[in-house]
Design a protein around this motif. Structure first.
Motif, PDB file in Angstrom:
ATOM      1  N   VAL A  28      24.576 -56.953  36.185  1.00 15.82           N
ATOM      2  CA  VAL A  28      23.978 -57.716  35.075  1.00 15.82           C
ATOM      3  C   VAL A  28      24.203 -56.909  33.809  1.00 15.82           C
ATOM      4  O   VAL A  28      23.515 -55.914  33.559  1.00 15.82           O
ATOM      5  N   PHE A  29      25.170 -57.329  33.014  1.00 16.39           N
ATOM      6  CA  PHE A  29      25.546 -56.598  31.811  1.00 16.39           C
ATOM      7  C   PHE A  29      24.762 -57.125  30.613  1.00 16.39           C
ATOM      8  O   PHE A  29      24.091 -58.154  30.674  1.00 16.39           O
ATOM      9  N   GLY A  30      24.869 -56.419  29.499  1.00 14.55           N
ATOM     10  CA  GLY A  30      24.179 -56.825  28.289  1.00 14.55           C
ATOM     11  C   GLY A  30      24.812 -58.040  27.647  1.00 14.55           C
ATOM     12  O   GLY A  30      25.932 -58.423  27.960  1.00 14.55           O
ATOM     13  N   GLU A  31      24.067 -58.658  26.734  1.00 12.34           N
ATOM     14  CA  GLU A  31      24.576 -59.814  26.005  1.00 12.34           C
ATOM     15  C   GLU A  31      24.006 -59.815  24.601  1.00 12.34           C
ATOM     16  O   GLU A  31      22.921 -59.302  24.340  1.00 12.34           O
ATOM     17  N   GLY A  32      24.767 -60.394  23.684  1.00 11.28           N
ATOM     18  CA  GLY A  32      24.341 -60.480  22.293  1.00 11.28           C
ATOM     19  C   GLY A  32      25.489 -60.152  21.353  1.00 11.28           C
ATOM     20  O   GLY A  32      26.603 -59.843  21.789  1.00 11.28           O
ATOM     21  N   PRO A  33      25.236 -60.213  20.055  1.00  8.56           N
ATOM     22  CA  PRO A  33      26.287 -59.943  19.062  1.00  8.56           C
ATOM     23  C   PRO A  33      26.825 -58.523  19.170  1.00  8.56           C
ATOM     24  O   PRO A  33      26.063 -57.576  19.400  1.00  8.56           O
ATOM     25  N   ALA A  34      28.117 -58.386  19.001  1.00 10.38           N
ATOM     26  CA  ALA A  34      28.740 -57.066  19.075  1.00 10.38           C
ATOM     27  C   ALA A  34      28.450 -56.222  17.842  1.00 10.38           C
ATOM     28  O   ALA A  34      28.752 -55.025  17.838  1.00 10.38           O
ATOM     29  N   ASP A  35      27.887 -56.835  16.806  1.00 13.94           N
ATOM     30  CA  ASP A  35      27.541 -56.094  15.597  1.00 13.94           C
ATOM     31  C   ASP A  35      26.048 -56.168  15.307  1.00 13.94           C
ATOM     32  O   ASP A  35      25.615 -56.054  14.156  1.00 13.94           O
ATOM     33  N   ALA A  36      25.242 -56.341  16.367  1.00 12.61           N
ATOM     34  CA  ALA A  36      23.794 -56.454  16.186  1.00 12.61           C
ATOM     35  C   ALA A  36      23.220 -55.140  15.669  1.00 12.61           C
ATOM     36  O   ALA A  36      23.582 -54.057  16.142  1.00 12.61           O
ATOM     37  N   ALA A  37      22.326 -55.229  14.721  1.00 13.98           N
ATOM     38  CA  ALA A  37      21.672 -54.033  14.192  1.00 13.98           C
ATOM     39  C   ALA A  37      20.495 -53.605  15.063  1.00 13.98           C
ATOM     40  O   ALA A  37      20.016 -52.480  14.950  1.00 13.98           O
ATOM     41  N   LEU A  38      20.033 -54.505  15.941  1.00 19.34           N
ATOM     42  CA  LEU A  38      18.897 -54.217  16.812  1.00 19.34           C
ATOM     43  C   LEU A  38      19.315 -54.409  18.258  1.00 19.34           C
ATOM     44  O   LEU A  38      19.834 -55.466  18.630  1.00 19.34           O
ATOM     45  N   MET A  39      19.090 -53.382  19.091  1.00 15.42           N
ATOM     46  CA  MET A  39      19.398 -53.462  20.516  1.00 15.42           C
ATOM     47  C   MET A  39      18.115 -53.241  21.318  1.00 15.42           C
ATOM     48  O   MET A  39      17.351 -52.320  21.030  1.00 15.42           O
ATOM     49  N   LEU A  40      17.891 -54.088  22.312  1.00 20.85           N
ATOM     50  CA  LEU A  40      16.759 -53.946  23.216  1.00 20.85           C
ATOM     51  C   LEU A  40      17.272 -53.465  24.565  1.00 20.85           C
ATOM     52  O   LEU A  40      18.207 -54.048  25.123  1.00 20.85           O
ATOM     53  N   VAL A  41      16.649 -52.426  25.096  1.00 26.82           N
ATOM     54  CA  VAL A  41      17.055 -51.865  26.377  1.00 26.82           C
ATOM     55  C   VAL A  41      15.881 -51.934  27.340  1.00 26.82           C
ATOM     56  O   VAL A  41      14.820 -51.357  27.075  1.00 26.82           O
ATOM     57  N   GLY A  42      16.064 -52.650  28.444  1.00 24.66           N
ATOM     58  CA  GLY A  42      15.034 -52.743  29.464  1.00 24.66           C
ATOM     59  C   GLY A  42      15.283 -51.764  30.595  1.00 24.66           C
ATOM     60  O   GLY A  42      16.096 -50.845  30.494  1.00 24.66           O
ATOM     61  N   GLU A  43      14.576 -51.992  31.708  1.00 25.06           N
ATOM     62  CA  GLU A  43      14.703 -51.086  32.848  1.00 25.06           C
ATOM     63  C   GLU A  43      15.898 -51.445  33.722  1.00 25.06           C
ATOM     64  O   GLU A  43      16.880 -50.708  33.817  1.00 25.06           O
ATOM     65  N   GLN A  44      15.841 -52.592  34.381  1.00 29.09           N
ATOM     66  CA  GLN A  44      16.870 -53.046  35.293  1.00 29.09           C
ATOM     67  C   GLN A  44      16.712 -54.552  35.483  1.00 29.09           C
ATOM     68  O   GLN A  44      15.684 -55.125  35.119  1.00 29.09           O
ATOM     69  N   PRO A  45      17.714 -55.229  36.028  1.00 31.97           N
ATOM     70  CA  PRO A  45      17.573 -56.661  36.296  1.00 31.97           C
ATOM     71  C   PRO A  45      16.517 -56.897  37.370  1.00 31.97           C
ATOM     72  O   PRO A  45      16.301 -56.058  38.251  1.00 31.97           O
ATOM     73  N   GLY A  46      15.882 -58.068  37.290  1.00 37.39           N
ATOM     74  CA  GLY A  46      14.982 -58.491  38.348  1.00 37.39           C
ATOM     75  C   GLY A  46      15.694 -59.465  39.277  1.00 37.39           C
ATOM     76  O   GLY A  46      16.913 -59.629  39.216  1.00 37.39           O
ATOM     77  N   ASP A  47      14.920 -60.126  40.115  1.00 37.97           N
ATOM     78  CA  ASP A  47      15.512 -61.041  41.097  1.00 37.97           C
ATOM     79  C   ASP A  47      16.269 -62.181  40.420  1.00 37.97           C
ATOM     80  O   ASP A  47      17.400 -62.490  40.797  1.00 37.97           O
ATOM     81  N   GLN A  48      15.664 -62.817  39.425  1.00 38.32           N
ATOM     82  CA  GLN A  48      16.320 -63.946  38.764  1.00 38.32           C
ATOM     83  C   GLN A  48      17.513 -63.501  37.926  1.00 38.32           C
ATOM     84  O   GLN A  48      18.520 -64.203  37.843  1.00 38.32           O
ATOM     85  N   GLU A  49      17.400 -62.326  37.323  1.00 40.06           N
ATOM     86  CA  GLU A  49      18.526 -61.803  36.553  1.00 40.06           C
ATOM     87  C   GLU A  49      19.702 -61.497  37.481  1.00 40.06           C
ATOM     88  O   GLU A  49      20.868 -61.727  37.137  1.00 40.06           O
ATOM     89  N   ASP A  50      19.388 -60.988  38.665  1.00 35.89           N
ATOM     90  CA  ASP A  50      20.427 -60.663  39.639  1.00 35.89           C
ATOM     91  C   ASP A  50      21.174 -61.914  40.097  1.00 35.89           C
ATOM     92  O   ASP A  50      22.375 -61.871  40.332  1.00 35.89           O
ATOM     93  N   VAL A  51      20.471 -63.023  40.181  1.00 39.22           N
ATOM     94  CA  VAL A  51      21.088 -64.277  40.630  1.00 39.22           C
ATOM     95  C   VAL A  51      21.908 -64.915  39.508  1.00 39.22           C
ATOM     96  O   VAL A  51      23.030 -65.382  39.719  1.00 39.22           O
ATOM     97  N   THR A  52      21.365 -64.914  38.286  1.00 42.15           N
ATOM     98  CA  THR A  52      22.026 -65.598  37.173  1.00 42.15           C
ATOM     99  C   THR A  52      23.065 -64.723  36.474  1.00 42.15           C
ATOM    100  O   THR A  52      23.966 -65.241  35.802  1.00 42.15           O
ATOM    101  N   GLY A  53      22.920 -63.395  36.577  1.00 44.62           N
ATOM    102  CA  GLY A  53      23.847 -62.498  35.906  1.00 44.62           C
ATOM    103  C   GLY A  53      23.540 -62.278  34.441  1.00 44.62           C
ATOM    104  O   GLY A  53      24.383 -61.760  33.701  1.00 44.62           O
TER     105      GLY A  53
END
Length: 288
Positions: free
Chosen positions: A118-143
């Protein structure tokens, strides 16, 4: 008013990072090999000549000159070098290539029980980046990152802070879902230090490409990955922390923390604090 534009208008030249094959462990990590690492093998004159030729090092150069040359290369204004030995100076394309390599990552054992990276997503020139812990069950399924229950909390907090989700880059410190199968369920398990360190290689390259002005670490795992050390949330919350490469960090709780609270009063209080932290980070990321 929703903050719909968080573009980084003062992007500096990104560092030159080597991004080897995702299936191989980083040269800085200990790996199980059939023989001693190259750094431990005795360098014969023939081997040294071959190395210098491959690295385009002058025959009469000293180790000091070599180190100076390496330092200069590190400052070159180029985006990371990918496995196919080509440089990509388009940040959006560089992120796509990075995600492609991450999809085959086996740098730690977590890929074995996960559906996908499950890789990151968003603008490649974003001034703000949010970093979480790890994917959960639904993130693992949807990617996709933050699409489960914690993602819904984050979406509400971003909306309350006046931030459009599409304006920020969202990723995780660890790219695979660490879990323990129990029957038909998969129970979330916290990543350990070795897994965080192994996956930091991907996060560091995301940072090098996106070059956000402010990085928000959501929870202790993200804070450890961003800061490269263990930090406590309460002692560092609500302030800007200086990072290398002219970046700054804001540390706050992970949205899943709110889901574990029992009292509605506590949930409301912590939600308001999360919104305050996100708004503070967004204000700091705005171009001056």
């Amino acid at each position: 008013m929703a903050l719909t534009s968080l573009r980084n208008t003062s992007r500096s030249n990104p560092p030159r990072l080597h991004m080897g094959c995702a299936k191989r462990a980083c040269k800085h990590r200990k790996t199980r090999e059939t023989g001693p690492p190259d750094s431990c093998r005795r360098m014969t004159p023939a081997m040294d000549a071959e190395r210098r030729l491959a690295q385009n090092v002058p025959a009469n150069s000293s180790p000091v000159h070599e180190r100076q040359g390496m330092a200069q290369n590190w400052r070159d204004a180029e985006l990371p070098l990918f496995a196919e030995a080509k440089r990509i100076n388009d940040p959006e394309r560089a992120l796509r290539e990075l995600a492609k390599e991450a999809s085959a990552c086996t740098r730690c054992p977590l890929y074995k029980n996960a559906t996908q990276t499950v890789f990151g997503e968003g603008p490649a020139d974003a001034a703000l980046m949010l970093v979480g812990e790890q994917p959960g069950d639904q993130e693992d399924v949807t990617g996709r990152p933050f699409v489960g229950p914690a993602g819904k909390v984050l979406d509400r907090a971003l909306e309350s802070a006046g931030i459009e989700r599409s304006a920020v880059y969202i990723t995780n410190a660890v790219k695979h879902f660490k879990n323990e199968p129990r029957g038909k369920r998969r129970i979330h398990k916290k990543p350990d230090t070795s897994e965080i360190d192994a996956c930091r290689w991907w996060l560091d390259n995301e940072l090098a490409i996106v070059q956000p002005s402010v990085v928000v670490a959501l929870g202790a795992t993200a804070a450890r990955s961003v800061m490269h050390k263990v930090v406590t949330i309460n002692a560092n919350r609500g302030r800007l922390i200086e990072l290398p490469d002219h970046r700054r960090a804001v540390i706050t709780v992970h949205p899943s923390y709110l889901l574990r609270l029992l009292e509605d009063r506590d949930k409301r209080r912590e939600f308001d604090r999360l919104v305050k932290d996100l708004r503070f980070a967004a204000d700091a990321a705005r171009p001056s």
